[in-house]
Write a protein that holds these residues in place. Structure first.
Motif, short mmCIF file in Angstrom:
data_model
loop_
_atom_site.label_atom_id
_atom_site.label_comp_id
_atom_site.label_asym_id
_atom_site.label_seq_id
_atom_site.Cartn_x
_atom_site.Cartn_y
_atom_site.Cartn_z
N TYR A 53 0.91 -1.16 -0.10
CA TYR A 53 0.13 0.13 0.02
C TYR A 53 0.70 1.27 -0.07
N SER A 54 2.01 1.11 0.77
CA SER A 54 2.74 2.52 0.91
C SER A 54 3.62 2.62 -0.42
N ILE A 55 4.05 1.57 -1.16
CA ILE A 55 4.70 1.64 -2.25
C ILE A 55 3.66 2.29 -3.43
N ASP A 56 2.50 1.71 -3.46
CA ASP A 56 1.35 2.06 -4.32
C ASP A 56 1.02 3.67 -4.16
N LYS A 57 0.90 4.06 -3.08
CA LYS A 57 0.82 5.41 -2.84
C LYS A 57 1.88 6.05 -2.97
N SER A 58 3.06 5.88 -2.73
CA SER A 58 4.30 6.79 -3.44
C SER A 58 4.19 6.83 -5.01
N LEU A 59 4.17 5.65 -5.42
CA LEU A 59 3.98 5.64 -6.98
C LEU A 59 2.89 6.66 -7.50
N ARG A 60 1.77 6.72 -7.00
CA ARG A 60 0.81 7.43 -7.32
C ARG A 60 1.17 8.87 -7.06
N TRP A 61 1.75 9.26 -5.62
CA TRP A 61 2.13 10.54 -5.52
C TRP A 61 3.08 11.13 -6.59
N TRP A 62 3.84 10.30 -7.16
CA TRP A 62 5.05 10.56 -8.07
C TRP A 62 4.12 11.17 -9.40
N HIS A 63 3.13 10.33 -9.79
CA HIS A 63 2.63 10.44 -10.91
C HIS A 63 1.59 11.66 -11.05
N ASN A 64 1.05 11.93 -9.73
CA ASN A 64 0.14 13.02 -9.61
C ASN A 64 0.90 14.18 -9.03
N ARG A 65 2.27 14.58 -9.16
CA ARG A 65 2.89 15.50 -8.58
C ARG A 65 2.48 16.82 -9.07
N TRP A 66 1.86 16.94 -10.55
CA TRP A 66 1.42 18.24 -11.05
C TRP A 66 0.00 18.70 -10.13
N LYS A 67 -0.64 17.66 -9.60
CA LYS A 67 -1.80 17.88 -8.80
C LYS A 67 -1.41 18.41 -7.54
N TYR A 68 -0.49 17.88 -7.05
CA TYR A 68 -0.02 18.27 -5.62
C TYR A 68 0.36 19.72 -5.76
N ARG A 69 1.07 20.24 -6.63
CA ARG A 69 1.38 21.58 -6.93
C ARG A 69 0.46 22.61 -6.94
N LEU A 70 -0.73 21.98 -7.16
CA LEU A 70 -2.01 22.98 -7.27
C LEU A 70 -2.79 23.14 -5.88
N VAL A 71 -2.43 22.20 -5.33
CA VAL A 71 -3.19 22.08 -3.87
C VAL A 71 -2.48 22.45 -2.55
N TYR A 72 -1.11 21.98 -2.53
CA TYR A 72 -0.17 21.97 -1.38
C TYR A 72 0.73 22.91 -1.62
N ASN A 73 1.02 23.86 -0.50
CA ASN A 73 2.00 24.58 -0.43
C ASN A 73 3.25 23.76 0.08
N GLU A 74 3.82 22.99 -0.67
CA GLU A 74 5.18 22.18 -0.15
C GLU A 74 6.22 22.17 -1.24
N ASN A 75 7.18 22.07 -0.73
CA ASN A 75 8.21 21.47 -1.48
C ASN A 75 8.02 19.87 -1.78
N LEU A 76 8.08 19.59 -3.21
CA LEU A 76 7.77 18.23 -3.62
C LEU A 76 8.43 17.10 -2.97
N PHE A 77 9.87 17.33 -2.56
CA PHE A 77 10.63 16.21 -1.89
C PHE A 77 10.40 16.41 -0.40
N GLU A 78 10.07 17.71 0.19
CA GLU A 78 9.82 17.69 1.52
C GLU A 78 8.35 16.75 1.61
N SER A 79 7.24 17.16 0.84
CA SER A 79 6.19 16.50 0.81
C SER A 79 6.28 15.13 0.66
#
Length: 369
Positions: free
Chosen positions: A330-356
């Protein structure tokens, strides 16, 4: 992968009719009714299509067999909504007897903004009890004999009259995103400073319009980033702004959205509501014009394309996974999804991607054991 949403034009025309944002009844000569039904079902909008059919001539409506299937589905949704609101009233009454004020957000609060509240799909009952979460859970367990599940970090869960109740300690998830710690503090400040709104149900209150403007955008953004968004949630946001935009402190909302780097997401969602759902641009800004969304058709199209794309859906947490191996996968799948969705995270979260990523990975490792 970005998809072409032009084949969805008949669906969107019907949706606008159902929402009452358009009177255009011109449809293709032979709509693909099965395809439209499947889309509406996937997005939780079957009953809204019935509202659209009422505005069509008999010749334009689906064949009788298809129409009966649609009507049957809508009737089930209406009965579910009646049971849902009855459960909310009973729970609020129980808390009232113990002097506990019940704040209700999402679900029922959103439904009242829809043209027909009973045509919005029901879900969980999400509540906040102003610091009395533990006391209320104890009363539910001791007096009602209901088992309370504490497996989730931001809320407890129990089943009440057939509906799952989430009794929240926090409004957003600070385990998965560090920036949510700051956003939670912002929401709590707004909640404390602005009066709640009374609902039609006794002892049920809604957060202020300013609170909900911030919360609904953040909540929708969290679902968007994690592949769990549907068009129903976009309608929740749009119909909320339609009803409450005069009551919103727009300066405060824009200041917070700018600080949290969420203005681009807001612009995309607002543009989608205007361009595809037929809503008025004036709903998404202050009446004096000082604060208003900026049209961003490209981002709106990309958001909508993502909604209709088939994606992997993962559980909210490791709760219910009974082995270390399942939790690790589950943790691996979540992490892979995070990488694929990083363009979305930039729209929602005020975080450095690697810190996130590190924040996510660290907390998931904790949950594996």
């Amino acid at each position: 992968m970005k998809i072409d949403i032009s084949p969805l034009i008949p669906f969107f025309k019907l949706l606008r009719l159902g929402l009452g944002t358009s009177s255009d009844t011109a449809l293709p000569a032979s709509p693909e009714w099965k395809e439209i039904f499947d889309i509406a079902s996937q997005q939780g909008l079957t009953a809204v299509m019935i509202d659209a059919f009422e505005r069509l001539s008999k010749e334009q409506r689906p064949p009788r067999k298809v129409l009966l299937l649609w009507i049957g589905t809508a009737m089930v949704m209406e009965q579910d909504y009646a049971n849902y609101t009855s459960g909310i009233a009973s729970l609020a009454s129980f808390y009232a007897r113990h002097g506990i004020k019940m704040l209700l957000f999402k679900g029922y609060a959103c439904s009242l903004c829809w043209p027909k509240a009973e045509h919005r799909p029901t879900g969980d009952i999400d509540i906040y009890l102003f610091g009395k979460q533990q006391e209320a859970d104890r009363l539910v367990a001791e007096e009602l004999g209901i088992k309370v599940d504490y497996g989730y970090h931001k809320h407890s869960v129990f089943l009440f009259q057939g509906t799952e109740v989430e009794n929240h300690a926090t409004f957003v998830d600070d385990v998965t995103h560090k920036s949510n710690i700051r956003f939670e503090k912002t929401l709590m400040t707004v909640l404390a400073e602005e009066p709640c709104i009374e609902s039609p149900i006794k002892n049920v209150f809604f957060p202020s319009a300013t609170f909900n403007a911030l919360f609904l955008l953040r909540h929708t953004g969290e679902h968007f980033a994690s592949n769990e968004i549907s068009l129903r949630q976009i309608i929740d946001v749009g119909t909320f702004f339609e009803h409450y935009h005069p009551q919103i402190d727009w300066k405060r909302v824009f200041d917070i959205l700018e600080r949290e780097r969420m203005l681009d997401f807001f612009n995309g969602i607002a543009t989608a509501c205007v361009d595809y759902l037929g809503m008025e641009a004036s709903f998404f800004g202050s009446s004096d014009g000082l604060y208003s969304f900026q049209c961003d058709s490209m981002r709106a199209n990309r958001i909508l394309s993502d909604i209709f794309e088939q994606k992997q859906v993962l559980p909210m947490s490791t709760h219910g996974l009974d082995t270390t191996g399942k939790k690790l996968k589950y943790s691996i799948d979540k992490s892979l999804r995070w990488w694929h969705n990083r363009w979305k995270y930039r729209l929602v979260y005020n975080e450095n991607l690697f810190e996130s990523f590190w924040w996510l990975a660290r907390n998931r490792i904790k949950n594996i054991h």
